[in-house]
Motif scaffolding. Structure first.
Motif, mmCIF file in Angstrom:
data_model
loop_
_atom_site.group_PDB
_atom_site.id
_atom_site.type_symbol
_atom_site.label_atom_id
_atom_site.label_comp_id
_atom_site.label_asym_id
_atom_site.label_seq_id
_atom_site.Cartn_x
_atom_site.Cartn_y
_atom_site.Cartn_z
ATOM 1 N N GLY A 145 -26.247 27.166 4.661
ATOM 2 C CA GLY A 145 -25.369 28.225 3.409
ATOM 3 C C GLY A 145 -26.199 29.754 3.423
ATOM 4 O O GLY A 145 -27.607 30.346 3.812
ATOM 5 N N GLN B 155 -29.229 21.861 2.015
ATOM 6 C CA GLN B 155 -28.618 22.843 2.730
ATOM 7 C C GLN B 155 -30.021 24.135 2.655
ATOM 8 O O GLN B 155 -30.706 24.037 2.165
ATOM 9 C CB GLN B 155 -27.930 23.803 1.458
ATOM 10 C CG GLN B 155 -27.075 24.865 1.497
ATOM 11 C CD GLN B 155 -26.255 25.258 1.140
ATOM 12 O OE1 GLN B 155 -25.432 24.386 0.554
ATOM 13 N NE2 GLN B 155 -26.627 26.597 0.658
ATOM 14 N N GLN C 37 -20.023 27.278 15.593
ATOM 15 C CA GLN C 37 -19.349 26.797 14.638
ATOM 16 C C GLN C 37 -19.277 24.782 15.189
ATOM 17 O O GLN C 37 -19.502 24.564 16.556
ATOM 18 C CB GLN C 37 -17.792 27.163 14.862
ATOM 19 C CG GLN C 37 -16.700 26.980 14.537
ATOM 20 C CD GLN C 37 -16.519 26.780 13.571
ATOM 21 O OE1 GLN C 37 -16.698 27.679 12.540
ATOM 22 N NE2 GLN C 37 -15.507 25.811 12.323
ATOM 23 N N THR D 184 -16.094 19.681 11.931
ATOM 24 C CA THR D 184 -16.438 19.523 10.461
ATOM 25 C C THR D 184 -15.441 21.148 10.225
ATOM 26 O O THR D 184 -15.031 21.558 9.377
ATOM 27 C CB THR D 184 -17.624 19.783 9.286
ATOM 28 O OG1 THR D 184 -17.580 21.475 9.936
ATOM 29 C CG2 THR D 184 -18.159 18.736 9.200
ATOM 30 N N GLY E 152 -16.629 23.926 10.269
ATOM 31 C CA GLY E 152 -16.421 24.725 9.680
ATOM 32 C C GLY E 152 -15.824 25.242 8.396
ATOM 33 O O GLY E 152 -16.322 25.779 7.220
ATOM 34 N N LYS E 153 -16.056 23.801 7.266
ATOM 35 C CA LYS E 153 -14.584 23.981 5.715
ATOM 36 C C LYS E 153 -15.700 23.405 5.308
ATOM 37 O O LYS E 153 -16.924 22.716 5.337
ATOM 38 C CB LYS E 153 -13.556 22.968 6.028
ATOM 39 C CG LYS E 153 -12.371 23.793 7.122
ATOM 40 C CD LYS E 153 -11.914 22.997 7.303
ATOM 41 C CE LYS E 153 -10.098 23.728 8.124
ATOM 42 N NZ LYS E 153 -9.141 22.805 8.324
ATOM 43 N N GLU E 154 -16.083 24.351 3.937
ATOM 44 C CA GLU E 154 -16.782 23.571 2.514
ATOM 45 C C GLU E 154 -16.410 22.343 2.363
ATOM 46 O O GLU E 154 -14.796 22.308 2.385
ATOM 47 C CB GLU E 154 -17.037 25.005 1.548
ATOM 48 C CG GLU E 154 -18.035 25.692 1.650
ATOM 49 C CD GLU E 154 -18.112 26.410 0.955
ATOM 50 O OE1 GLU E 154 -18.133 26.740 -0.136
ATOM 51 O OE2 GLU E 154 -19.393 27.690 1.195
ATOM 52 N N ARG F 45 -20.703 21.772 2.001
ATOM 53 C CA ARG F 45 -21.235 21.047 2.955
ATOM 54 C C ARG F 45 -20.575 22.331 4.089
ATOM 55 O O ARG F 45 -19.079 22.635 3.726
ATOM 56 C CB ARG F 45 -21.216 19.890 3.560
ATOM 57 C CG ARG F 45 -21.984 19.454 4.864
ATOM 58 C CD ARG F 45 -20.407 18.641 5.550
ATOM 59 N NE ARG F 45 -19.558 18.545 5.709
ATOM 60 C CZ ARG F 45 -18.612 17.530 5.855
ATOM 61 N NH1 ARG F 45 -18.714 16.637 6.415
ATOM 62 N NH2 ARG F 45 -16.992 18.092 6.071
ATOM 63 N N THR F 46 -21.614 23.135 4.243
ATOM 64 C CA THR F 46 -20.716 23.986 5.871
ATOM 65 C C THR F 46 -22.118 23.572 7.001
ATOM 66 O O THR F 46 -23.009 23.422 6.847
ATOM 67 C CB THR F 46 -21.050 25.511 5.456
ATOM 68 O OG1 THR F 46 -20.079 25.884 4.122
ATOM 69 C CG2 THR F 46 -20.679 26.686 6.558
ATOM 70 N N LYS G 135 -22.926 23.659 10.614
ATOM 71 C CA LYS G 135 -23.943 24.730 11.360
ATOM 72 C C LYS G 135 -24.360 23.839 12.265
ATOM 73 O O LYS G 135 -25.331 23.426 12.596
ATOM 74 C CB LYS G 135 -23.875 25.596 11.237
ATOM 75 C CG LYS G 135 -23.598 26.781 9.860
ATOM 76 C CD LYS G 135 -22.258 27.420 10.439
ATOM 77 C CE LYS G 135 -21.579 27.824 9.774
ATOM 78 N NZ LYS G 135 -20.445 29.151 9.545
#
Length: 137
Positions: free
Chosen positions: A66, A87, A108, A112, A114-116, A125-126, A128
């Protein structure tokens, strides 16, 4: 026990990779993959140092990235007690004394997208994937 039940022919070793006395030469390898683990480790820098010191070519790291470094203890459904969720910023994980010179690439996370997603009150959560390549070897 779960691993042995799925892969009875495999050899398993239970080792504290994050311990200060971890013997990096005993577990030298070409590639290390860490997925959805680092964000739960108290002393993540010792853990990462041991990983990089024992890995020759590639470290693949999948974790929460993040804009700011955060940590929170969360009680998630099904858990019996609160546990650490971190994070990281990209700078938290690269350009350390133990991985200087390793090339990094942020990828990417297709699982997920790459979606929060809210993990705890402060942490969205993002996930990577960061690939570290030791081109110097």
């Amino acid at each position: 026990d779960i691993g042995r039940s799925h892969f009875p022919e495999a050899s398993f070793v239970n080792e504290d990779v994050g311990g200060k006395n971890f013997n990096v030469s005993k577990y030298e390898c070409d590639i290390s993959v860490i997925s959805a683990t680092l964000e739960h480790i108290e002393d993540y820098e010792t853990f990462l140092k041991n990983i990089f010191d024992s890995t020759k070519l590639f470290v693949i790291l999948r974790t929460f990235i993040g804009e700011e470094s955060l940590n929170e203890y969360c009680l998630k459904p099904g858990a019996s007690q609160s546990y650490l969720i971190r994070q990281f910023t990209l700078d938290d994980l690269k350009n350390k004394s133990f991985n200087l010179g390793w090339e990094t690439e942020v990828i990417q996370d297709n699982a997920t997208g790459g979606k929060e997603k809210e993990v705890c009150e402060k942490i969205l959560r993002t996930q990577k994937i960061i690939s570290f390549n030791n081109r110097g070897t």
